[in-house]
Motif scaffolding. Structure first.
Motif, PDB file in Angstrom:
ATOM      1  N   GLU A 258       0.856  -1.183   0.000  1.00  0.00           N
ATOM      2  CA  GLU A 258       0.000   0.000   0.000  1.00  0.00           C
ATOM      3  C   GLU A 258       0.894   1.236   0.000  1.00  0.00           C
ATOM      4  O   GLU A 258       1.809   1.346   0.816  1.00  0.00           O
ATOM      5  N   TYR A 259       0.628   2.149  -0.945  1.00  0.00           N
ATOM      6  CA  TYR A 259       1.426   3.370  -1.065  1.00  0.00           C
ATOM      7  C   TYR A 259       0.626   4.561  -0.547  1.00  0.00           C
ATOM      8  O   TYR A 259      -0.533   4.751  -0.923  1.00  0.00           O
ATOM      9  N   ASP A 260       1.241   5.334   0.311  1.00  0.00           N
ATOM     10  CA  ASP A 260       0.665   6.620   0.692  1.00  0.00           C
ATOM     11  C   ASP A 260       1.330   7.665  -0.195  1.00  0.00           C
ATOM     12  O   ASP A 260       2.247   8.368   0.219  1.00  0.00           O
ATOM     13  N   PHE A 261       0.875   7.731  -1.441  1.00  0.00           N
ATOM     14  CA  PHE A 261       1.513   8.569  -2.456  1.00  0.00           C
ATOM     15  C   PHE A 261       0.573   9.701  -2.846  1.00  0.00           C
ATOM     16  O   PHE A 261      -0.606   9.483  -3.130  1.00  0.00           O
ATOM     17  N   GLU A 262       1.120  10.919  -2.883  1.00  0.00           N
ATOM     18  CA  GLU A 262       0.305  12.088  -3.252  1.00  0.00           C
ATOM     19  C   GLU A 262       1.157  13.064  -4.055  1.00  0.00           C
ATOM     20  O   GLU A 262       2.309  13.327  -3.701  1.00  0.00           O
TER      21      GLU A 262
ATOM     22  N   LYS B   2      10.977   1.306  -1.569  1.00  0.00           N
ATOM     23  CA  LYS B   2       9.547   1.413  -1.881  1.00  0.00           C
ATOM     24  C   LYS B   2       9.287   2.355  -3.047  1.00  0.00           C
ATOM     25  O   LYS B   2       8.288   2.200  -3.758  1.00  0.00           O
ATOM     26  N   TYR B   3      10.188   3.340  -3.236  1.00  0.00           N
ATOM     27  CA  TYR B   3       9.999   4.344  -4.284  1.00  0.00           C
ATOM     28  C   TYR B   3      11.308   4.551  -5.051  1.00  0.00           C
ATOM     29  O   TYR B   3      12.406   4.486  -4.479  1.00  0.00           O
TER      30      TYR B   3
ATOM     31  N   SER C  16       4.540  13.539  -2.157  1.00  0.00           N
ATOM     32  CA  SER C  16       4.606  13.027  -0.792  1.00  0.00           C
ATOM     33  C   SER C  16       4.681  11.510  -0.858  1.00  0.00           C
ATOM     34  O   SER C  16       3.803  10.864  -1.438  1.00  0.00           O
TER      35      SER C  16
ATOM     36  N   ASP D 141       4.694   8.477   1.504  1.00  0.00           N
ATOM     37  CA  ASP D 141       4.426   8.046   2.880  1.00  0.00           C
ATOM     38  C   ASP D 141       4.763   9.162   3.869  1.00  0.00           C
ATOM     39  O   ASP D 141       5.379   8.934   4.918  1.00  0.00           O
ATOM     40  N   GLY D 142       4.365  10.384   3.514  1.00  0.00           N
ATOM     41  CA  GLY D 142       4.556  11.530   4.396  1.00  0.00           C
ATOM     42  C   GLY D 142       5.873  12.250   4.241  1.00  0.00           C
ATOM     43  O   GLY D 142       6.070  13.310   4.858  1.00  0.00           O
TER      44      GLY D 142
END
Length: 538
Positions: free
Chosen positions: A135-139, A321-322, A411, A413-414
């Protein structure tokens, strides 16, 4: 009339380059000429990407007219070695009057020559064959790809500088000394202390070695002396460049104003965030060039897939992860004279196909973020929209690949990452004493102090006079990632990781002339908050 003509083209999805715009306006009947031209452009075998931006040469070919009027310089020869044309500045960049003059703008032409159409490559992608359980927290926080439009008129240029001034004024007013400021036009005759927020207009030295700077705001101009007797302040003034916005505290004696303090927007120290993953940073891969280090890049691919390196290095790879690629993933076509002699792949689409073959075999749980650079199939002028799908279809087929503009803020993951390819690095060493390609981390620090990625307008860095200045650094990032100059560097500044990711290309002929020694196949990683550097070449 000008507004009506531009609207006619805009409504049909057509954007004119500056030389094309001049051809329309210099015709005998611009409105009729525009209508006829739109019909011909829309009825021809053009795709939407071909209509951004339409060049003067295209108009000549469509109309069968090589020269619209004598003296109209619309030569396309500059495409061989693209450079920003000198921009015509208004008398005051912040003047709000309705000036009807026209100005040139280097907004935009795709720098690649049109390549022959090819069949879609039938490439098997490892990424597309594996299920992704991450799961990616990507923005995407900032991306100007779909926000860019400028007619190249003087009104757009004024709006551009007003946007810059207003954004940076907001940042400067957070400083205690600048909460209460005076506009130039409101300075009273008997006033002795001045707190001002100003844009640099001109810089000159006196015969005694002092520095006179002409500033302006949106109400008027003022000249301020920086005395070399105040050594600390004078050293700060030597770092001033045209068109940047700063705060100045000065003493006024009749019409003579002497600076006491110079305040850059700057960045305060940030609190470092915890991260339990890794981010890899690449740029300037230059796939398609004869000097592209394919073997080293394949080793990198093997490492990120946890198939290369020692036990510790593979454990770090497992946490990645990125992956961010800050421009120039391919070498491009027609970027400089005789480039074809230095290419292993002479078709821009095939270059992107080859890039997809590499990136498509990276394990499927890594998200890849790609921005354009000056070698990519995007317009030269900054901000550059994301690489269009027309040229990079194979890359667009990859799962979990994100295309963003140059510059962009994402962003992860913050963790906020500011990505900028770095075209302005070409001129900063000439404008500010002590800066160099070899110490590019100092250039990155200077851009953060100025809170602008390309402050000097109208010189070496091609900038589009957008209605908004997207190159202001409005929000302080956790990581600042650049490329372009092919020299790896790292520095931590006020809690910000500043990274230049180097290259995967050996020394070019241009770099030999300039005595630039690249640092190829060195890959920086931020792993759980710590900087690491991996080398994939002996």
């Amino acid at each position: 009339m000008t507004k009506n003509i531009l609207l006619k083209f805009a409504k049909k999805g057509i954007n004119l380059s500056p030389d094309a715009y001049l051809k329309v306006m210099k015709s005998d009947n611009p409105i009729n000429f525009a209508s006829d031209l739109i019909v011909k452009l829309k009825s021809s075998d053009f795709k939407p990407v071909d209509l951004i931006s339409v060049s003067g040469k295209t108009i000549d070919e469509i109309t069968g007219n090589e020269t619209l009027q004598s003296g109209d310089d619309t030569s396309e020869s500059k495409k061989e070695s693209p450079k920003k044309e000198d921009a015509i500045k208004p008398k005051s960049k912040l003047d709000t009057s309705k000036d009807k003059e026209k100005t040139s703008s280097s907004e935009g032409i795709i720098k690649m020559e049109d390549s022959e159409k090819i069949e879609d490559a039938n490439v098997e992608f490892k990424r597309n064959q594996e299920k992704i359980n991450v799961e990616y927290d990507f923005e995407v926080i900032q991306d100007s790809s779909n926000k860019s439009y400028t007619s190249g008129e003087i009104g757009d240029l004024i709006a551009y500088f007003q946007s810059r001034y207003e954004k940076l004024s907001k940042i400067l007013k957070q400083r205690p000394d600048l909460k209460m400021t005076t506009k130039v036009a409101d300075i009273e005759d008997g006033q002795t202390t001045l707190n001002l927020i100003l844009m640099v207009k001109e810089i000159r030295s006196t015969k005694n070695g002092h520095r006179f700077v002409e500033f302006e705001d949106d109400t008027g101009s003022i000249s301020i002396l920086f005395s070399n007797k105040n050594e600390e302040l004078f050293a700060e003034a030597e770092k001033l460049v045209k068109d940047e916005v700063v705060g100045v505290i000065a003493n006024k004696d009749n019409d003579f104003v002497i600076a006491n303090q110079l305040i850059y927007p700057g960045v305060s120290r940030i609190q470092e965030k915890e991260m339990d993953f890794g981010i890899v940073f690449l740029s300037d891969v230059h796939i398609g060039s004869l000097t592209f280090l394919e073997d080293a890049f394949q080793k990198f691919i093997d490492w990120i897939n946890c198939e290369y390196g020692n036990e510790e290095q593979r454990k770090i790879a497992e946490d990645i992860k990125y992956l961010i690629i800050a421009g120039d993933i391919v070498d491009g076509i027609g970027v400089y004279p005789n480039q074809d002699k230095e290419l292993s792949i002479k078709d821009i689409r095939q270059q992107y196909d080859e890039a997809a073959r590499f990136l498509g075999n990276i394990r499927s749980d890594i998200k890849i973020i790609i921005t354009p650079g000056n070698h990519d199939a995007s317009r030269l002028a900054e901000p550059q929209p994301a690489v269009p799908e027309e040229y990079a279809k194979s890359l667009y087929k990859l799962n979990n690949v994100e295309f963003v503009s140059n510059p962009a803020v994402v962003s992860l993951d913050g963790i906020n990452v500011l990505i900028y390819h770095g075209e302005s690095f070409n001129e900063l060493p000439m404008a500010i004493k002590g800066l160099s390609y070899e110490k590019n981390e100092l250039m990155m620090e200077e851009l953060l102090r100025k809170r602008h990625l390309a402050p000097i307008y109208g010189e070496r860095t091609p900038l589009a006079s957008e209605l908004e200045d997207y190159l202001v650094i409005e929000h302080v990032p956790d990581i600042f990632h650049t490329g372009h100059i092919h020299i790896n560097s790292y520095k931590k500044f006020n809690g910000i990781h500043m990274i230049n990711s180097g290259t995967f290309q050996t020394q070019t002929d241009y770099q030999k002339i300039k005595n630039i020694e690249p640092t190829p196949a060195q890959v920086p990683v931020i792993h759980k908050g710590q900087y690491k550097l991996f080398r994939f070449i002996d």
